[in-house]
Design a protein around this motif. Structure first.
Motif, PDB file in Angstrom:
ATOM      1  N   VAL A 241       1.055 -15.487 -21.829  1.00 42.06           N
ATOM      2  CA  VAL A 241       1.724 -14.186 -21.707  1.00 42.06           C
ATOM      3  C   VAL A 241       2.525 -14.100 -20.405  1.00 42.06           C
ATOM      4  O   VAL A 241       2.176 -14.714 -19.401  1.00 42.06           O
ATOM      5  CB  VAL A 241       0.720 -13.001 -21.737  1.00 42.06           C
ATOM      6  CG1 VAL A 241       0.019 -12.905 -23.064  1.00 42.06           C
ATOM      7  CG2 VAL A 241      -0.261 -13.083 -20.593  1.00 42.06           C
ATOM      8  N   ASP A 242       3.582 -13.290 -20.448  1.00 40.43           N
ATOM      9  CA  ASP A 242       4.396 -13.018 -19.265  1.00 40.43           C
ATOM     10  C   ASP A 242       3.626 -12.035 -18.381  1.00 40.43           C
ATOM     11  O   ASP A 242       3.403 -10.889 -18.771  1.00 40.43           O
ATOM     12  CB  ASP A 242       5.724 -12.411 -19.737  1.00 40.43           C
ATOM     13  CG  ASP A 242       6.570 -11.902 -18.584  1.00 40.43           C
ATOM     14  OD1 ASP A 242       6.202 -12.149 -17.417  1.00 40.43           O
ATOM     15  OD2 ASP A 242       7.593 -11.248 -18.867  1.00 40.43           O
ATOM     16  N   ALA A 243       3.217 -12.515 -17.190  1.00 41.74           N
ATOM     17  CA  ALA A 243       2.366 -11.692 -16.320  1.00 41.74           C
ATOM     18  C   ALA A 243       3.166 -10.956 -15.256  1.00 41.74           C
ATOM     19  O   ALA A 243       2.584 -10.348 -14.363  1.00 41.74           O
ATOM     20  CB  ALA A 243       1.308 -12.577 -15.657  1.00 41.74           C
ATOM     21  N   MET A 244       4.509 -10.991 -15.363  1.00 41.07           N
ATOM     22  CA  MET A 244       5.328 -10.321 -14.332  1.00 41.07           C
ATOM     23  C   MET A 244       5.641  -8.882 -14.758  1.00 41.07           C
ATOM     24  O   MET A 244       6.718  -8.368 -14.492  1.00 41.07           O
ATOM     25  CB  MET A 244       6.617 -11.108 -14.102  1.00 41.07           C
ATOM     26  CG  MET A 244       6.334 -12.527 -13.688  1.00 41.07           C
ATOM     27  SD  MET A 244       7.328 -13.218 -12.373  1.00 41.07           S
ATOM     28  CE  MET A 244       8.954 -12.793 -12.769  1.00 41.07           C
ATOM     29  N   ARG A 245       4.721  -8.254 -15.442  1.00 39.30           N
ATOM     30  CA  ARG A 245       4.896  -6.871 -15.901  1.00 39.30           C
ATOM     31  C   ARG A 245       3.722  -6.048 -15.375  1.00 39.30           C
ATOM     32  O   ARG A 245       2.749  -6.604 -14.874  1.00 39.30           O
ATOM     33  CB  ARG A 245       4.921  -6.836 -17.435  1.00 39.30           C
ATOM     34  CG  ARG A 245       6.100  -7.587 -18.032  1.00 39.30           C
ATOM     35  CD  ARG A 245       5.971  -7.682 -19.532  1.00 39.30           C
ATOM     36  NE  ARG A 245       4.810  -8.488 -19.900  1.00 39.30           N
ATOM     37  CZ  ARG A 245       4.193  -8.432 -21.080  1.00 39.30           C
ATOM     38  NH1 ARG A 245       4.600  -7.596 -22.006  1.00 39.30           N
ATOM     39  NH2 ARG A 245       3.164  -9.211 -21.330  1.00 39.30           N
ATOM     40  N   PRO A 246       3.766  -4.722 -15.535  1.00 39.47           N
ATOM     41  CA  PRO A 246       2.634  -3.918 -15.060  1.00 39.47           C
ATOM     42  C   PRO A 246       1.320  -4.394 -15.697  1.00 39.47           C
ATOM     43  O   PRO A 246       1.292  -4.795 -16.870  1.00 39.47           O
ATOM     44  CB  PRO A 246       2.998  -2.506 -15.528  1.00 39.47           C
ATOM     45  CG  PRO A 246       4.496  -2.517 -15.662  1.00 39.47           C
ATOM     46  CD  PRO A 246       4.859  -3.910 -16.087  1.00 39.47           C
ATOM     47  N   ALA A 247       0.250  -4.337 -14.901  1.00 38.95           N
ATOM     48  CA  ALA A 247      -1.040  -4.899 -15.322  1.00 38.95           C
ATOM     49  C   ALA A 247      -1.513  -4.340 -16.672  1.00 38.95           C
ATOM     50  O   ALA A 247      -2.043  -5.080 -17.510  1.00 38.95           O
ATOM     51  CB  ALA A 247      -2.087  -4.644 -14.243  1.00 38.95           C
ATOM     52  N   GLY A 248      -1.299  -3.045 -16.898  1.00 40.06           N
ATOM     53  CA  GLY A 248      -1.767  -2.422 -18.143  1.00 40.06           C
ATOM     54  C   GLY A 248      -1.090  -3.015 -19.368  1.00 40.06           C
ATOM     55  O   GLY A 248      -1.716  -3.246 -20.397  1.00 40.06           O
TER      56      GLY A 248
END
Ligand code: AMP
Length: 205
Positions: A169-176
């Motif tokens: 998954v792309d983890a450069m987004r808000p944690a939620g």
């Protein structure tokens, strides 16, 4: 569920791991925390690994594998599920930890890979350094830990892909947002947990 978290330092393995473990009600095995706890308690193991941690170097495999064996044995006694964050970090550890897990009937159902770019990781880790005062969160040591990740940890991701247990998954987004995507993917896999065919579990060579 038996889950491995893979990703560079700063990608959010700790945050995501805590959310995912709470959702599935499984214990977390956090290698870095276990090692830091030994350092804080000044155990023999803690004294042996402190220098490695301070320099951002990997601690020797036999130490990590001992820690893994103990943690997996405890997780088995506690119900059989777990979320591992921090192991494996090298291909050799991946193969050795897999053997130990199979021996204990505890091999992972899924590997969750968190993707993030180095500039964002550096920014996050320097921000964490200001808050947590970790001995390994200086710019120089962070750069070294990121290099190590690319050299020795990244190849493991392809290995889990070949074994058919990878969720990336792309983890450069808000944690939620990240956790919702991961949990939705894992919920789809949950009925298969423990039923991955033997051939798919064999380590790739
Ligand atoms: P972490 O909190 O996961 O970033 O780990 C902090 C430090 O603990 C690393 O920089 C290493 O020195 C050590 N460490 C954690 N996991 C491992 C591992 N699987 N193999 C070797 N060293 C590790």
């Amino acid at each position: 569920m038996r889950i491995l978290m893979i990703g560079p330092p700063g990608a959010g393995k700790g945050t995501q791991g805590a959310l995912i473990a709470a959702h599935f009600d499984i214990p977390r095995i956090v290698a870095g925390d276990l090692l830091r706890d030994h350092v804080a308690r000044r155990t023999d193991l803690g004294r042996a690994v402190q220098g490695h941690l301070d320099r951002g170097e990997l601690v020797p495999d036999e130490i990590i594998l001992d820690v893994v064996r103990q943690a997996l044995t405890a997780a088995r006694a506690a119900g059989g599920g777990y979320l591992s964050d921090g192991v494996p970090r090298t291909m050799a550890q991946a193969r050795a930890a897999y053997k130990i897990a199979v021996e204990l009937g505890m091999s992972a159902d899924v590997a969750v890979h968190l993707r993030a770019g180095d500039n964002e990781l550096m920014r996050r880790l320097l921000a964490r350094a200001a808050l947590e005062h970790r001995s390994d969160d200086t710019a120089e040591v962070i750069r070294h830990r990121l290099e190590l990740y690319h050299q020795v940890t990244q190849p493991i991701v392809a290995w889990y892909g070949q074994r058919g247990i990878l969720v990336s998954v792309d983890a450069m987004r808000p944690a939620g947002e990240v956790s919702r995507e991961v949990i939705a993917a894992l919920e789809l896999m949950r009925p298969l947990a423990g039923h991955i065919p033997t051939w798919a579990r064999r380590p790739a060579t």
